[in-house]
Design an enzyme around this catalytic site. Structure first.
Site, PDB file in Angstrom:
ATOM      1  N   TYR A 137      -3.300   5.514   8.854  1.00 31.13           N
ATOM      2  CA  TYR A 137      -2.540   3.976   8.789  1.00 31.13           C
ATOM      3  C   TYR A 137      -1.328   3.747   9.580  1.00 31.13           C
ATOM      4  O   TYR A 137      -0.273   3.857   9.158  1.00 31.13           O
ATOM      5  CB  TYR A 137      -2.091   3.876   7.207  1.00 31.13           C
ATOM      6  N   TYR A 175       0.874  -1.210   0.034  1.00 33.55           N
ATOM      7  CA  TYR A 175      -0.058   0.005  -0.143  1.00 33.55           C
ATOM      8  C   TYR A 175       0.852   1.325   0.133  1.00 33.55           C
ATOM      9  O   TYR A 175       2.083   1.466   0.562  1.00 33.55           O
ATOM     10  CB  TYR A 175      -0.738   0.095   1.203  1.00 33.55           C
TER      11      TYR A 175
HETATM   12  P1  NAD Z   1      -8.831  -8.989   3.789  1.00 35.06           P
HETATM   13  O1  NAD Z   1      -9.444  -8.905   5.027  1.00 35.06           O
HETATM   14  O2  NAD Z   1      -9.694  -9.626   2.603  1.00 35.06           O
HETATM   15  O3  NAD Z   1      -7.499 -10.189   3.660  1.00 35.06           O
HETATM   16  C1  NAD Z   1      -6.618 -10.117   4.733  1.00 35.06           C
HETATM   17  C2  NAD Z   1      -6.616 -11.548   5.082  1.00 35.06           C
HETATM   18  O4  NAD Z   1      -5.235 -11.718   6.057  1.00 35.06           O
HETATM   19  C3  NAD Z   1      -7.604 -11.986   5.687  1.00 35.06           C
HETATM   20  O5  NAD Z   1      -8.069 -13.103   5.293  1.00 35.06           O
HETATM   21  C4  NAD Z   1      -7.369 -12.471   7.064  1.00 35.06           C
HETATM   22  O6  NAD Z   1      -7.862 -13.643   7.342  1.00 35.06           O
HETATM   23  C5  NAD Z   1      -5.713 -12.859   6.672  1.00 35.06           C
HETATM   24  N1  NAD Z   1      -4.961 -12.820   7.902  1.00 35.06           N
HETATM   25  C6  NAD Z   1      -4.630 -11.953   8.948  1.00 35.06           C
HETATM   26  N2  NAD Z   1      -3.812 -12.354   9.532  1.00 35.06           N
HETATM   27  C7  NAD Z   1      -3.253 -13.651   9.276  1.00 35.06           C
HETATM   28  C8  NAD Z   1      -2.421 -14.463   9.613  1.00 35.06           C
HETATM   29  N3  NAD Z   1      -1.444 -14.215  10.718  1.00 35.06           N
HETATM   30  N4  NAD Z   1      -2.008 -15.686   8.866  1.00 35.06           N
HETATM   31  C9  NAD Z   1      -2.986 -16.036   7.875  1.00 35.06           C
HETATM   32  N5  NAD Z   1      -3.668 -15.176   7.442  1.00 35.06           N
HETATM   33  C10 NAD Z   1      -4.066 -13.919   7.986  1.00 35.06           C
HETATM   34  O7  NAD Z   1      -8.348  -7.705   3.377  1.00 35.06           O
HETATM   35  P2  NAD Z   1      -7.549  -7.239   1.882  1.00 35.06           P
HETATM   36  O8  NAD Z   1      -7.703  -5.751   2.023  1.00 35.06           O
HETATM   37  O9  NAD Z   1      -7.982  -7.978   0.767  1.00 35.06           O
HETATM   38  O10 NAD Z   1      -5.983  -7.540   2.120  1.00 35.06           O
HETATM   39  C11 NAD Z   1      -5.044  -8.245   1.537  1.00 35.06           C
HETATM   40  C12 NAD Z   1      -3.876  -7.638   1.449  1.00 35.06           C
HETATM   41  O11 NAD Z   1      -3.906  -6.283   0.578  1.00 35.06           O
HETATM   42  C13 NAD Z   1      -3.098  -7.056   2.509  1.00 35.06           C
HETATM   43  O12 NAD Z   1      -1.711  -7.217   2.339  1.00 35.06           O
HETATM   44  C14 NAD Z   1      -3.352  -5.751   2.716  1.00 35.06           C
HETATM   45  O13 NAD Z   1      -2.675  -4.861   3.682  1.00 35.06           O
HETATM   46  C15 NAD Z   1      -3.297  -5.469   1.053  1.00 35.06           C
HETATM   47  N6  NAD Z   1      -4.054  -4.112   0.742  1.00 35.06           N
HETATM   48  C16 NAD Z   1      -5.353  -3.710   0.984  1.00 35.06           C
HETATM   49  C17 NAD Z   1      -5.858  -2.412   0.744  1.00 35.06           C
HETATM   50  C18 NAD Z   1      -7.195  -2.089   0.892  1.00 35.06           C
HETATM   51  O14 NAD Z   1      -7.330  -0.821   0.902  1.00 35.06           O
HETATM   52  N7  NAD Z   1      -8.020  -3.056   1.262  1.00 35.06           N
HETATM   53  C19 NAD Z   1      -5.037  -1.684  -0.114  1.00 35.06           C
HETATM   54  C20 NAD Z   1      -3.669  -1.931  -0.487  1.00 35.06           C
HETATM   55  C21 NAD Z   1      -3.202  -2.943   0.166  1.00 35.06           C
END
Ligand code: NAD
Length: 409
Positions: A297, A287
């Site tokens: 954040y 991000y």
């Molecule tokens: P999401 O909630 O769909 O995915 C996060 C996942 O991480 C969840 O399924 C959760 O169960 C899992 N998780 C958390 N701790 C864990 C652990 N210890 N072991 C295994 N799994 C674990 O949310 P998302 O936004 O799709 O996130 C996915 C990635 O995208 C992350 O790295 C997040 O930082 C990144 N991201 C998100 C955004 C946004 O705006 N949503 C923007 C940029 C980057």
């Protein structure tokens, strides 16, 4: 995949060039000089050389055309003899076009992402809202088999919802098939081996009934069940103090964010790397807050994403040399996933992006990250590694908010 054929009026060079494309040569970058065979057209080198002199000696050009015609005739004769050979008709048509004064320009109409026969392990799917789900979907659209690693505390509710059909609508693929997972493993990416698991976690009721969920154990199970894999996706993050400014973040909270959100990627590549086929690819999600300040954040999450991006480069080098695999990260724009909602201001970030990003007609869709992942993990991206690829409607390039009150008259 077929190419589109576009007719363009020919110029003098094209007349000489026109039939330079011969059997197997449109994707063939062999030197035309070194590799010419009887019946081949004149090479680019021939043409360049002839162009230098053409104003001085028009006869040279006529001579070139005559030789070209002779070669064409010989090629036509050969083509007629091998009329049963696939593609002959296309070449004959091209020759007819060349004779009619047009030249054939081949345009690739649709390089498709083909992942048929490939296997992906995707970590971080626990519902159908996040990036992991969309990535799984795009990979399956491309024909890839998808194996999941789901966080142990979220596994039960995910599997129950899945069984009850809660995700059926979003499981639909474009050709009518339903997305299926080859297997769903319980996983906690914060622990590498069983020895790392503290007593309070081992006995926690949210982990009860599950075994072999540390990263090394999951990798071993995947190897036993599926053999080698081709694609590794890290789509997970966790920062227990994400809502706190960095100035108020505890050491424990900061290290927890880095452990769950960055070291987890290092650990996954360490343990899954040995079971990845050469040419395989790893992807994580980062991000923009890693490189510019996004107030809110917090909790060390910006630091964790900075580490993730730096690790991407180092791991690309190390894993590239060691296993011949690629390592990239996608810097995604804001999405209202479960994790993002926990931060508390995701709707504002989506609005901000919609107002200020270069592409502002619609909010970013998770499938756009999915599609980019499918491309980056495909052979089409075979030369891309160690990169942070922005898939954020372009928000990252903006240095000035378009809706800033400071700029109002
Ligand atoms: P999401 O909630 O769909 O995915 C996060 C996942 O991480 C969840 O399924 C959760 O169960 C899992 N998780 C958390 N701790 C864990 C652990 N210890 N072991 C295994 N799994 C674990 O949310 P998302 O936004 O799709 O996130 C996915 C990635 O995208 C992350 O790295 C997040 O930082 C990144 N991201 C998100 C955004 C946004 O705006 N949503 C923007 C940029 C980057």
């Amino acid at each position: 995949m077929d190419d589109d054929v576009v007719d363009r009026p020919t110029d003098r060079r094209a007349l000489v060039h026109g039939e330079g494309v011969r059997e197997g040569s449109r994707l063939d970058h062999r030197s035309p000089v070194d590799d010419r065979r009887p019946g081949d057209a004149l090479s680019t080198t021939d043409v360049a050389a002839s162009n230098e002199n053409e104003n001085e000696n028009e006869n040279d050009l006529k001579d070139l055309k005559r030789r070209q015609n002779e070669r064409e005739e010989r090629t036509n004769a050969m083509a007629t003899q091998s009329a049963s050979f696939a593609g002959t008709r296309v070449r004959a048509n091209a020759r007819a076009r060349a004779r009619a004064g047009t030249r054939t320009v081949r345009v690739h109409a649709g390089l498709s992402v083909d992942l048929k026969g490939k296997k992906a392990f995707v970590a971080g799917v626990a519902d159908d809202n996040g990036f992991g789900w969309a990535i799984s979907k795009a990979l399956q659209e491309a024909g890839c088999e998808v194996i999941l690693g789901t966080w142990v505390p979220a596994l039960n509710i995910f599997e129950t919802s899945y069984r009850r059909g809660k995700f059926d609508e979003s499981r639909k693929l474009s050709d009518g098939r339903m997305m299926e997972f080859a297997k769903i493993y319980p996983m906690d990416a914060v622990f590498d081996t069983l020895d790392d698991v503290p007593e309070d976690v081992a006995t926690n009721k949210r982990y009860a009934g599950n075994t072999k969920w540390t990263v090394s154990e999951v990798a071993k199970c995947v190897q036993e069940d599926f053999g080698k894999i081709d694609i590794l996706v890290h789509s997970l993050a966790n920062g227990p103090e994400v809502a706190k400014p960095l100035l108020e973040t505890s050491r424990k909270g900061y290290l927890a964010a880095v452990s769950a959100s960055s070291y987890s990627n290092v650990s996954m590549i360490q343990h899954f790397g040995p079971l990845m086929n050469k040419g395989g690819a790893c992807i994580s999600l980062t991000y923009l807050a890693s490189e510019v300040v996004i107030p809110g954040y917090g909790g060390g999450m910006s630091s964790a994403k900075a580490a993730l991006e730096s690790d991407t480069r180092v791991l690309a080098y190390e894993a590239g040399r060691k296993w011949g695999i690629r390592v990239n990260t996608i810097s995604a724009g804001p999405l209202g996933s479960r994790a993002a909602k926990a931060i508390g201001f995701i709707d504002k970030m989506i609005n901000y992006s919609l107002t200020n990003a270069p592409l502002n007609e619609k909010p970013l869709k998770a499938i756009e990250i999915g599609n980019a992942t499918a491309f980056l993990c495909s052979p089409l991206a075979s030369g891309i590694t160690g990169a942070t690829i922005y898939v954020d409607n372009g928000l990252n390039i903006m240095g000035m908010a378009q809706d800033s009150r400071s700029t109002e008259n």
